[in-house]
Design a protein around this motif. Sequence first.
Motif, mmCIF file in Angstrom:
data_model
loop_
_atom_site.group_PDB
_atom_site.id
_atom_site.type_symbol
_atom_site.label_atom_id
_atom_site.label_comp_id
_atom_site.label_asym_id
_atom_site.label_seq_id
_atom_site.Cartn_x
_atom_site.Cartn_y
_atom_site.Cartn_z
ATOM 1 N N GLU A 171 28.374 30.071 56.311
ATOM 2 C CA GLU A 171 27.008 30.068 55.834
ATOM 3 C C GLU A 171 26.768 31.111 54.756
ATOM 4 O OE1 GLU A 171 24.736 27.875 56.570
ATOM 5 O OE2 GLU A 171 26.043 26.835 57.995
ATOM 6 N N ASP A 172 27.615 32.121 54.716
ATOM 7 C CA ASP A 172 27.411 33.224 53.802
ATOM 8 C C ASP A 172 27.441 32.770 52.349
ATOM 9 O OD1 ASP A 172 26.885 35.860 53.295
ATOM 10 O OD2 ASP A 172 28.991 36.400 53.069
ATOM 11 N N GLN A 173 28.383 31.886 52.016
ATOM 12 C CA GLN A 173 28.502 31.385 50.648
ATOM 13 C C GLN A 173 28.399 29.869 50.632
ATOM 14 O OE1 GLN A 173 31.532 32.917 48.075
ATOM 15 N NE2 GLN A 173 31.524 34.931 49.014
ATOM 16 N N ARG A 174 27.482 29.320 51.418
ATOM 17 C CA ARG A 174 27.225 27.874 51.431
ATOM 18 C C ARG A 174 26.201 27.568 50.341
ATOM 19 N NH1 ARG A 174 28.492 24.032 55.198
ATOM 20 N NH2 ARG A 174 27.241 22.125 55.185
ATOM 21 N N THR A 175 26.687 27.376 49.142
ATOM 22 C CA THR A 175 25.829 27.154 47.992
ATOM 23 C C THR A 175 25.362 25.705 47.953
ATOM 24 O OG1 THR A 175 27.735 26.657 46.598
ATOM 25 C CG2 THR A 175 27.010 28.953 46.707
ATOM 26 N N SER A 176 24.359 25.447 47.100
ATOM 27 C CA SER A 176 23.870 24.077 46.947
ATOM 28 C C SER A 176 24.929 23.179 46.329
ATOM 29 C CB SER A 176 22.604 24.066 46.083
ATOM 30 O OG SER A 176 22.868 24.653 44.819
ATOM 31 N N ASN A 177 25.814 23.766 45.549
ATOM 32 C CA ASN A 177 26.930 23.020 44.976
ATOM 33 C C ASN A 177 28.132 23.160 45.895
ATOM 34 O OD1 ASN A 177 28.862 21.755 43.469
ATOM 35 N ND2 ASN A 177 28.842 23.236 41.767
ATOM 36 N N PRO A 178 28.558 22.068 46.547
ATOM 37 C CA PRO A 178 29.672 22.184 47.510
ATOM 38 C C PRO A 178 30.959 22.694 46.879
ATOM 39 C CG PRO A 178 28.556 20.060 47.734
ATOM 40 C CD PRO A 178 28.032 20.687 46.484
ATOM 41 N N ASP A 179 31.132 22.466 45.583
ATOM 42 C CA ASP A 179 32.373 22.924 44.940
ATOM 43 C C ASP A 179 32.461 24.438 44.932
ATOM 44 O OD1 ASP A 179 33.062 20.309 44.471
ATOM 45 O OD2 ASP A 179 32.216 20.271 42.446
ATOM 46 N N MET A 180 31.317 25.096 44.998
ATOM 47 C CA MET A 180 31.302 26.555 44.976
ATOM 48 C C MET A 180 31.275 27.152 46.374
ATOM 49 S SD MET A 180 31.462 26.991 41.781
ATOM 50 C CE MET A 180 31.270 28.766 41.761
ATOM 51 N N ALA A 181 31.251 26.323 47.406
ATOM 52 C CA ALA A 181 31.176 26.820 48.781
ATOM 53 C C ALA A 181 32.472 27.522 49.172
ATOM 54 C CB ALA A 181 30.884 25.672 49.742
ATOM 55 N N ARG A 182 32.319 28.591 49.893
ATOM 56 C CA ARG A 182 33.475 29.342 50.375
ATOM 57 C C ARG A 182 33.199 29.817 51.796
ATOM 58 N NH1 ARG A 182 34.777 27.293 46.375
ATOM 59 N NH2 ARG A 182 35.897 28.151 44.570
ATOM 60 N N GLY A 183 34.253 29.893 52.575
ATOM 61 C CA GLY A 183 34.167 30.514 53.878
ATOM 62 C C GLY A 183 34.593 31.963 53.755
ATOM 63 N N VAL A 184 33.814 32.875 54.286
ATOM 64 C CA VAL A 184 34.084 34.302 54.143
ATOM 65 C C VAL A 184 34.757 34.796 55.419
ATOM 66 C CG1 VAL A 184 33.081 36.560 53.742
ATOM 67 C CG2 VAL A 184 32.112 34.556 52.613
#
Length: 959
Positions: free
Chosen positions: A739-752
């Motif tokens: 959830e920390d880096q769950r951006t609106s753009n899924p391509d930019m999503a990262r798990g921390v």
Amino acid sequence: MNVLGSFIMRVKSGCHGGGPAWSCGVLLLACCVLVALGAKPKTPGHTHLNSIRIDGDISLGGLFPVHARGNDGKACGELKKEKGIHRLEAMLFALDRINSDHTLLPNITLGARILDTCSRDTHALEQSLTFVQALIEKDGTDIKCLSGGPPIITKPERVVGVIGASASSVSIMVANILRLFRIPQVSYASTAAELSDNTRYDFFSRVVPSDTYQAQAMVDIVKAMQWNYVSTVASEGNYGESGVDAFIQKSREDGGVCISQSVKIPREPKPGEFDKVIRRLSENPNARVVILFANEDDIRRLLQAAKKANKTGHFIWVGSDSWGSKISPILNQEEMAEGAVTILPKRQPIRGFDRYFTSRTLDNNRRNIWFAEFWENNFQCKLSRHALKKGSGIKKCTNHERIGQDSIYEQEGKVQFVVDAVYAMAHALHNMHRELCPGKVGLCSEMETINGTMLLNFIRTVKFTGIAGTPVIFNENGDAPGRYAIYQYQMKNNTNEYKIIGHWADLLHLNNKDMRWPGGTQQVPQSICSQPCRPGERKKTVKGVPCCWHCERCDGYQYQADTHSCKMCRFDLRPNGNHTACEAIPIVKLEWSSPWAVIPVLIAVLGIMATLFVVVTFIRYNDTPIVKASGRELSYVLLTGIFLCYATTFIMISAPDLGICSLRRIFLGLGMSISYAALLTKTNRIYRIFEQGKMSVSAPRFISPASQLVITFSLISVQLLGVCIWFLVDPSQAIVDYEDQRTSNPDMARGVLKCDISDLSLICLLGYSMLLMVTCTVYAIKTRGVPETFNEAKPIGFTMYTTCIVWLAFIPIFFGTSQSTEKMYIQTTTLTISVSLSASVSLGMLYMPKVYVVLFHPEQNVPKRKRSLKAVVTAATMSNKFPTKDNHLPTLCLFSSFLPQQFFSQSTFNEANSGWLARPKLEKTKYLYRLTMYNPCLFCHSPIIEHVDNRSFLSVGES
């Protein structure tokens, strides 16, 4: 029994049995005509109009569309060469074969009465009344001849079974009357699904499959070509309407096919009717495929209208068996039929029939009363000289023309089924004769009057191999199994032909390589309502039209679950590039090479080096006055805390795992707790010493080095106890925060990848250290008035002020970036730099000046040196800043109260008290110096002297 009454009773009983209301009215009208015909006297040489009569022991009826429907009030129209004459001759051919076969109905000759239906059901009904005349008892007693004698009435032959009809609408009409007289009927071409109703058409059978099978085959063809949006055209009547209904029903059952337009051609189309049909079919240009259940005439006129509308190559026709492989519907308009897919019950050309038919001439085929008309039509000539007109270009027939040589000949598609239908009747009669007349040759008395119901049972149970080698059988409804050949009309290299491209027998088999579409291309034309959605898009179906849809993108973290729905990916997954599936979200952590880590690490490395340098310097000069005066024990504790603060940076940047997360919990707050616990102990001791001096001469408790260490470690243990409790309640672990880096753009999503330390837990972890820091700051403020020459209160104060500023700046930065995508990097960097800055402030303000003096000004690190008396004078005036209770206690008591009593005599102490206030300032200072001469080093070891700048004080001896 009265003839009219008997017949009407049978008609009424048939109508009550479930027949259509309109057909009952027609039958009741026909009964009057039938009775009139039966009562009419005829001469022996009377000719039966529009019929062929062949004498035999047993007569079979035949119904064929020799002519098309007539126009302008005429019953019959133009001659049908293939559908009429070919099929009629096929029955004559079969009768010849059976009568010449000594194993089938031996010594029994089959005769026939063959009628022309003129492709009209009402005309066929009128003609078929001939079949039942012999079954009606005639009463001629009221009829007298002019001579007064009895009339001579020709007894009609008795028809035991009927072969036909061709069109389903004709068969339905005829079946309604034949069932009343229990005359079995075997059709060679009627395929309407309605005729499978054994309760209404119980005496009807057919050697062709029902349209139910044909409709299923056509649905399979449409789906195989990936067409999902089609139109239908039906000729008004049972065949066309029931065929289209069956197609629509099957398409709904199978799904995936929708109907754009469903058009019906009237029985009597008005001028312009077919142009109107083409306009309706053109309303939706995406529906290019047209399903045809129409008769031959309607097909021909429909193609003409399409040609007139300049729709060449636009429509893809899928024709039923009424089109099949016929030439007549497409004659002179072949380009309109290019690519048409047609269906025909599976059959094979009968070679024997080809030899038979091509050998027919006007001389050897006089039994066919329509053959002369066929001859003229086929060879474009006239038999009668008087029929020729000058300039017409029509030649006179010579009777030397030959079929297949002087004209085009191709066997009509239903010839095989006509022959099979006649043979089915013959095999049933043969089986019936064998059972009723065992061992007898020719007809026996039991078969003088053939029971229609019994004959029907023999027909339904017959099983034999047909003339083409295919088995002929009937199911309980009188239907033949479904076996179809799939044709396509192709134009290639100036040659036109119907080419077999597949077959259907419960399952469809198509050879796509053999298919050619308009323009000669092999690319299958499209007939779809909506273009297929791209990957990652779902279909939003248009209400009421399941084959039409709008495509909607599966956005965000949705993926295409199926063609009609999108679903959310699991929390640890994200959609792939085209949103057709989910993939694992990449896991990130703070890398050592990241700029966010390089700066904190650089600061920590420099800080650790500086701390170690101070520690080494203090150890090297451990016994020098400055090191002693700084309080060695607490200094080493404080330096340990500073070192841990710098070392925390490496723990915070290391990849989280169970061990690293445990170390973070322990050391993140421990270094600061150690540092601020030591500083708090120092400031508290200074404060207590000077506060105690206001009230009494007795020494404060717990100011010895050992006591100070105990207090410091007690404060540190609180931090350790809290961490231990935290470990018991919530064991440490590394987690991946999606959830920390769950951006609106899924391509930019990262798990921390991080430790399970929430922001609240972090505040609690650092909260105790901040409490120590705030408390230490308060004591620093309270001791700000203590002379700088006597203690470290002011450097500690400045250290705490600066530290507070650092942490006040830390709080908004840390929590203000909680929603940022760079939260992990910003917060970690901010936290580590803040901790390192706190340690650097303590190290720089408290120890760097001492190290500077120790290393670069060793002359100041001695017991005696010249110096201004300012510091000592300031100490002498401390009584004004710290007034005693009685305002007479000398400032000396501030020092003497902390010295061992054995170094002061009673007289010395009294002397100091009695003359202290009256003495000049310089004398006070010299007197104080003389008191210290007992043991100059005593002040260095005294707890209070550790906080007094004794370097200034010791310099008095030189003044």
